[in-house]
Design an enzyme around this catalytic site. Structure first.
Site, PDB file in Angstrom:
ATOM      1  N   LYS A 254       0.840  -1.202   0.000  1.00 49.13           N
ATOM      2  CA  LYS A 254       0.000   0.000   0.000  1.00 49.13           C
ATOM      3  C   LYS A 254       0.882   1.262   0.000  1.00 49.13           C
ATOM      4  CE  LYS A 254      -3.828  -2.411   0.335  1.00 49.13           C
ATOM      5  NZ  LYS A 254      -3.260  -3.742   0.462  1.00 49.13           N
TER       6      LYS A 254
ATOM      7  N   LYS B  37      -8.182   1.254   4.031  1.00 48.10           N
ATOM      8  CA  LYS B  37      -7.583  -0.089   3.974  1.00 48.10           C
ATOM      9  C   LYS B  37      -6.484  -0.243   5.008  1.00 48.10           C
ATOM     10  CE  LYS B  37      -6.892   1.238  -0.820  1.00 48.10           C
ATOM     11  NZ  LYS B  37      -6.464   0.911  -2.165  1.00 48.10           N
TER      12      LYS B  37
ATOM     13  N   ARG C 103      -5.527  -5.544 -13.144  1.00 49.04           N
ATOM     14  CA  ARG C 103      -4.238  -6.030 -12.667  1.00 49.04           C
ATOM     15  C   ARG C 103      -3.280  -6.072 -13.865  1.00 49.04           C
ATOM     16  NH1 ARG C 103      -2.300  -9.329  -8.754  1.00 49.04           N
ATOM     17  NH2 ARG C 103      -3.170  -7.669  -7.481  1.00 49.04           N
TER      18      ARG C 103
ATOM     19  N   ARG D 136     -10.693  -7.138 -13.221  1.00 45.66           N
ATOM     20  CA  ARG D 136     -11.467  -7.832 -12.190  1.00 45.66           C
ATOM     21  C   ARG D 136     -12.652  -6.945 -11.820  1.00 45.66           C
ATOM     22  NH1 ARG D 136      -6.692  -8.078  -8.243  1.00 45.66           N
ATOM     23  NH2 ARG D 136      -6.627  -5.997  -9.138  1.00 45.66           N
TER      24      ARG D 136
ATOM     25  N   ARG E 120     -15.175  -4.542  -3.408  1.00 42.25           N
ATOM     26  CA  ARG E 120     -13.876  -5.143  -3.701  1.00 42.25           C
ATOM     27  C   ARG E 120     -13.907  -6.007  -4.962  1.00 42.25           C
ATOM     28  NH1 ARG E 120     -13.554  -8.246   1.656  1.00 42.25           N
ATOM     29  NH2 ARG E 120     -15.628  -8.725   0.832  1.00 42.25           N
TER      30      ARG E 120
ATOM     31  N   ASP F 138      -2.227  -2.495  -9.557  1.00 43.07           N
ATOM     32  CA  ASP F 138      -3.690  -2.420  -9.609  1.00 43.07           C
ATOM     33  C   ASP F 138      -4.089  -1.030 -10.089  1.00 43.07           C
ATOM     34  OD1 ASP F 138      -3.849  -4.989  -8.651  1.00 43.07           O
ATOM     35  OD2 ASP F 138      -4.487  -4.434  -6.631  1.00 43.07           O
TER      36      ASP F 138
ATOM     37  N   GLU G 194      -2.518   0.230  -5.868  1.00 44.36           N
ATOM     38  CA  GLU G 194      -1.723  -0.709  -5.079  1.00 44.36           C
ATOM     39  C   GLU G 194      -0.604  -1.285  -5.951  1.00 44.36           C
ATOM     40  OE1 GLU G 194      -2.359  -4.582  -2.200  1.00 44.36           O
ATOM     41  OE2 GLU G 194      -3.634  -4.361  -3.951  1.00 44.36           O
TER      42      GLU G 194
ATOM     43  N   ASN H 243       1.564  -4.585  -6.030  1.00 42.78           N
ATOM     44  CA  ASN H 243       1.694  -5.920  -5.429  1.00 42.78           C
ATOM     45  C   ASN H 243       3.054  -6.511  -5.755  1.00 42.78           C
ATOM     46  OD1 ASN H 243      -1.239  -6.677  -4.422  1.00 42.78           O
ATOM     47  ND2 ASN H 243      -1.421  -5.527  -6.326  1.00 42.78           N
TER      48      ASN H 243
HETATM   49  N1  LIG Z   1      -9.477   4.162  -4.214  1.00 36.65           N
HETATM   50  C1  LIG Z   1     -10.368   3.193  -4.472  1.00 36.65           C
HETATM   51  N2  LIG Z   1     -11.558   3.478  -5.058  1.00 36.65           N
HETATM   52  C2  LIG Z   1     -12.475   2.512  -5.319  1.00 36.65           C
HETATM   53  N3  LIG Z   1     -12.298   1.221  -5.007  1.00 36.65           N
HETATM   54  C3  LIG Z   1     -11.138   0.866  -4.420  1.00 36.65           C
HETATM   55  C4  LIG Z   1     -10.107   1.820  -4.133  1.00 36.65           C
HETATM   56  N4  LIG Z   1      -9.071   1.168  -3.550  1.00 36.65           N
HETATM   57  C5  LIG Z   1      -9.425  -0.122  -3.488  1.00 36.65           C
HETATM   58  N5  LIG Z   1     -10.665  -0.322  -4.005  1.00 36.65           N
HETATM   59  C6  LIG Z   1     -11.397  -1.604  -4.099  1.00 36.65           C
HETATM   60  O1  LIG Z   1     -10.921  -2.465  -3.063  1.00 36.65           O
HETATM   61  C7  LIG Z   1     -10.268  -3.616  -3.606  1.00 36.65           C
HETATM   62  C8  LIG Z   1      -9.040  -3.981  -2.768  1.00 36.65           C
HETATM   63  O2  LIG Z   1      -8.167  -2.856  -2.651  1.00 36.65           O
HETATM   64  P1  LIG Z   1      -6.587  -2.939  -2.821  1.00 36.65           P
HETATM   65  O3  LIG Z   1      -6.064  -1.592  -2.482  1.00 36.65           O
HETATM   66  O4  LIG Z   1      -6.240  -3.457  -4.173  1.00 36.65           O
HETATM   67  O5  LIG Z   1      -6.147  -3.924  -1.658  1.00 36.65           O
HETATM   68  P2  LIG Z   1      -5.886  -5.518  -1.622  1.00 36.65           P
HETATM   69  O6  LIG Z   1      -6.128  -6.043  -3.010  1.00 36.65           O
HETATM   70  O7  LIG Z   1      -4.474  -5.661  -1.197  1.00 36.65           O
HETATM   71  O8  LIG Z   1      -6.826  -6.042  -0.591  1.00 36.65           O
HETATM   72  C9  LIG Z   1      -9.935  -3.215  -5.025  1.00 36.65           C
HETATM   73  O9  LIG Z   1      -9.887  -4.375  -5.861  1.00 36.65           O
HETATM   74  C10 LIG Z   1     -11.079  -2.302  -5.402  1.00 36.65           C
HETATM   75  O10 LIG Z   1     -12.228  -3.049  -5.781  1.00 36.65           O
HETATM   76 MG   LIG Z   2      -5.405  -5.302  -4.849  1.00 35.23          MG
END
Ligand SMILES: Nc1ncnc2c1ncn2[C@@H]1O[C@H](COP(=O)(O)OP(=O)(O)O)[C@@H](O)[C@H]1O
Ligand SMILES: [Mg+2]
Length: 328
Positions: free
Chosen positions: A124, A160, A210, A224, A232, A272, A280, A282
């Site tokens: 992050k 998060k 991704r 995705r 999510r 991402d 993000e 990864n």
């Molecule tokens: N800034 C954002 N705006 C809208 N949706 C988000 C945002 N950040 C994350 N998400 C949603 O949350 C999910 C997980 O967030 P992510 O930052 O990729 O963390 P991780 O995959 O490590 O759990 C993303 O796939 C997306 O669907």
């Molecule tokens: Mg992610």
């Protein structure tokens, strides 16, 4: 070549989804030997680093006995061609210590990814290096500051945990939601732990893309799409995978990020993208290569193994002369 994978126990992994299995299938098809190790199997003696490994046998996709391990033996890790460090988060103290052991191998064995890079690049927080390319982001433990930020970004935000993965603990904050304060208490442990808050990107409804990178170059991407009833998009929580392309704008973002990734030894990386912004980075165990291969109609994991062959033999030309060991 002998390839060591420092990873999770194989029982918990899905043969048709997991990217490490895809690497192992591709490596085995090219005549290399795959060796499995858990974090705790890595050990050091008098400054040299070893691992107790087991040969991995990965069946073809969809087979009934998809994966098994052979009998354990010890290897000197300076004598193998490459080490994939693919343990899933969390990045805990066991993970930290193992990266400090693997550190001893830099320059002798190809490390994907580099253990120092893995320590430096919280998935992050690493986005903070690329502020212009990400959504507006706040990292703080201060709950009042988060509520003020929520208003500044228009009343919708995503919070998060810094050590999460697979969508775990990722929540939506919205002005007026009576759960907001309780969610902040939870995610900041009542104001004591840092959490990340980003402006909510409505484009997430079209998907979280991704983009897989190998040495700073685009390997390909999957989109995705979240379930209608979830924020999510992660595959792990029911995100639907669809084919996609990488846009010229996204390629420009990759080009801007690549020098920093390479400097940190982050070779196999999953960015991402939501609505063109990087949310993000990864680096611990990016996934998606099996889905990408199905869409692309070719084995993208084989590209990664071919790259390993080139890079490992540059590091140690003698590797070229080692005959392939038992395939599988
Ligand atoms: N800034 C954002 N705006 C809208 N949706 C988000 C945002 N950040 C994350 N998400 C949603 O949350 C999910 C997980 O967030 P992510 O930052 O990729 O963390 P991780 O995959 O490590 O759990 C993303 O796939 C997306 O669907
Ligand atoms: Mg992610």
């Amino acid at each position: 070549m002998r390839l060591v994978y420092v990873m999770d126990p194989i029982e918990g992994l899905l043969p048709d989804k997991d990217t490490t299995f895809a690497f192992q299938r591709a490596a085995s098809a090219r005549g290399h030997q795959n060796l499995h190790a858990l974090l705790r199997d890595v050990f050091a003696r008098d400054g040299e680093v070893f691992a107790r490994v087991r040969p991995v046998h990965v069946g073809p996709p969809g087979s009934d006995a998809p994966c098994s391990l052979g009998d354990p033996f010890d290897v000197h890790l300076a004598d193998v061609a490459a080490i994939f460090i693919r343990k899933d988060p969390p990045f805990d103290s066991d993970y930290l210590y193992t990266t400090l052991l693997l550190e001893r191998l830099r320059g002798r064995t190809l490390l994907v990814n580099d253990p120092r890079g893995l320590r430096d690049a919280n998935e992050k927080l690493y986005t903070l290096h690329f502020a212009g390319l990400t959504p507006r982001t706040l990292v703080t433990a201060d709950r009042a500051r988060i509520l003020a930020f929520l208003e500044e970004v228009g009343g919708a935000a995503v919070i998060k945990p810094l050590d999460g993965a697979g969508g775990m603990g990722v929540l939506m904050l919205a002005t007026g939601d009576k759960n907001n304060r309780a969610m902040l208490d939870l995610l900041t442990t009542e104001g004591r732990r840092l959490a990340m808050v980003q402006e909510y990107l409505p484009a997430v409804r079209q998907g979280d893309k991704r983009v897989l990178l190998l040495e700073g170059q685009v390997l390909g991407a999957i989109n995705r799409v979240p379930r209608a009833d979830d924020l999510r998009s992660n595959i792990h929580v029911g995100g639907r995978v669809e084919p996609t392309e990488v846009t010229p704008a996204e390629r420009a973002v990759v080009a801007a990020m690549a020098p920093r990734l390479l400097q940190d030894g982050l070779f196999f990386v999953g960015l991402d993208f939501i609505g063109g912004k990087v949310t993000e980075v990864n680096v611990t165990s990016p996934t998606g290569i099996q889905e990408l291969s199905r869409h692309a109609g070719r084995d993208v994991a084989a590209d990664v193994i071919a790259w390993i062959e080139r890079r490992a033999s540059e590091l140690d030309p003698h590797l070229k002369s080692i005959p392939p060991t038992i395939a599988g």
